[in-house]
Design an enzyme around this catalytic site. Structure first.
Site, PDB file in Angstrom:
ATOM      1  N   GLU A  71     -18.773 -29.144   9.868  1.00 15.20           N
ATOM      2  CA  GLU A  71     -18.489 -28.257  10.993  1.00 15.20           C
ATOM      3  C   GLU A  71     -18.936 -28.923  12.289  1.00 15.20           C
ATOM      4  OE1 GLU A  71     -18.892 -23.772  10.985  1.00 15.20           O
ATOM      5  OE2 GLU A  71     -20.604 -24.365  12.212  1.00 15.20           O
ATOM      6  N   ASP A 104     -23.416 -19.406   4.407  1.00 16.02           N
ATOM      7  CA  ASP A 104     -23.349 -20.849   4.665  1.00 16.02           C
ATOM      8  C   ASP A 104     -22.602 -21.562   3.537  1.00 16.02           C
ATOM      9  OD1 ASP A 104     -25.572 -20.959   6.953  1.00 16.02           O
ATOM     10  OD2 ASP A 104     -26.327 -19.749   5.287  1.00 16.02           O
ATOM     11  N   ASP A 139     -21.654 -27.181   5.966  1.00 18.32           N
ATOM     12  CA  ASP A 139     -21.937 -26.259   7.061  1.00 18.32           C
ATOM     13  C   ASP A 139     -23.376 -26.535   7.473  1.00 18.32           C
ATOM     14  OD1 ASP A 139     -21.666 -24.117   8.874  1.00 18.32           O
ATOM     15  OD2 ASP A 139     -22.600 -22.755   7.443  1.00 18.32           O
TER      16      ASP A 139
END
Length: 181
Positions: free
Chosen positions: A68, A141, A7
């Site tokens: 991501e 996160d 992430d």
């Protein structure tokens, strides 16, 4: 299948490793955050992220890296930092010959919670449940990185079949003539 989920972020880059296959219980092998000081120069921060991702790759030896996909936000500075951190993670994987998959936030949320607009606490709760953890990983996160890895494990078989079908459709068929003597 062992997947490192990333992430991306300049201040906090979530990382998590999940192992398993679709349809079977999954196992978390590690979760954490690569942190950089906001007062540091951009180049220093990117190098710190690279070192952190490399350490995770060395320690866990994943077969895939799921990152991501950066999406447009109103804050251009945030988008740029996220994109730069994302590029560092992809570079680290590519340097090792590891396949990289990009998943959108709504794709990850839909895969993990069934709702592409789920809130962060819902994602954390489902990651906790799916990986049979005692508590949601903190900060968010870290939980998001695990969700990325889970999403990739569940989606990879279907994506691979689609890629193979596209490749077969693009391959020109050369007619073979049978020669008889």
């Amino acid at each position: 299948m062992r997947v490192l989920g990333v992430d991306p972020g300049l201040t906090r880059c979530g990382v998590g490793v999940v192992e398993g296959v679709a349809g079977r219980p999954l196992k978390m092998l590690g979760v954490g955050v690569v942190r950089t000081p906001s007062a540091a120069e951009l180049g220093e921060r990117l190098v710190a992220i690279e070192r952190g991702v490399e350490e995770w790759l060395d320690e866990h030896q994943p077969q895939f890296v799921a990152v991501e996909r950066v999406f447009s936000q109103h804050n251009v500075r945030t988008v740029m930092g996220t994109a730069q951190a994302s590029a560092v993670a992809m570079l680290c994987a590519a340097r090792r010959g590891l396949p990289v998959a990009l998943h959108t936030p709504s794709e990850v949320k839909a895969a993990v919670t069934g709702n592409g607009r789920a809130e962060k606490d819902q994602v954390g709760a489902m990651v906790t449940r799916l990986l049979r953890l005692d508590a949601p990983p903190k900060p968010a996160d870290a939980a998001d990185a695990l969700a990325l890895a889970i999403c990739h494990i569940w989606r990879a078989p279907a994506v691979n079949r689609l890629q193979q079908a596209h490749a077969a459709a693009r391959t020109p068929r050369i007619p073979v003539r049978k020669v008889t003597r």
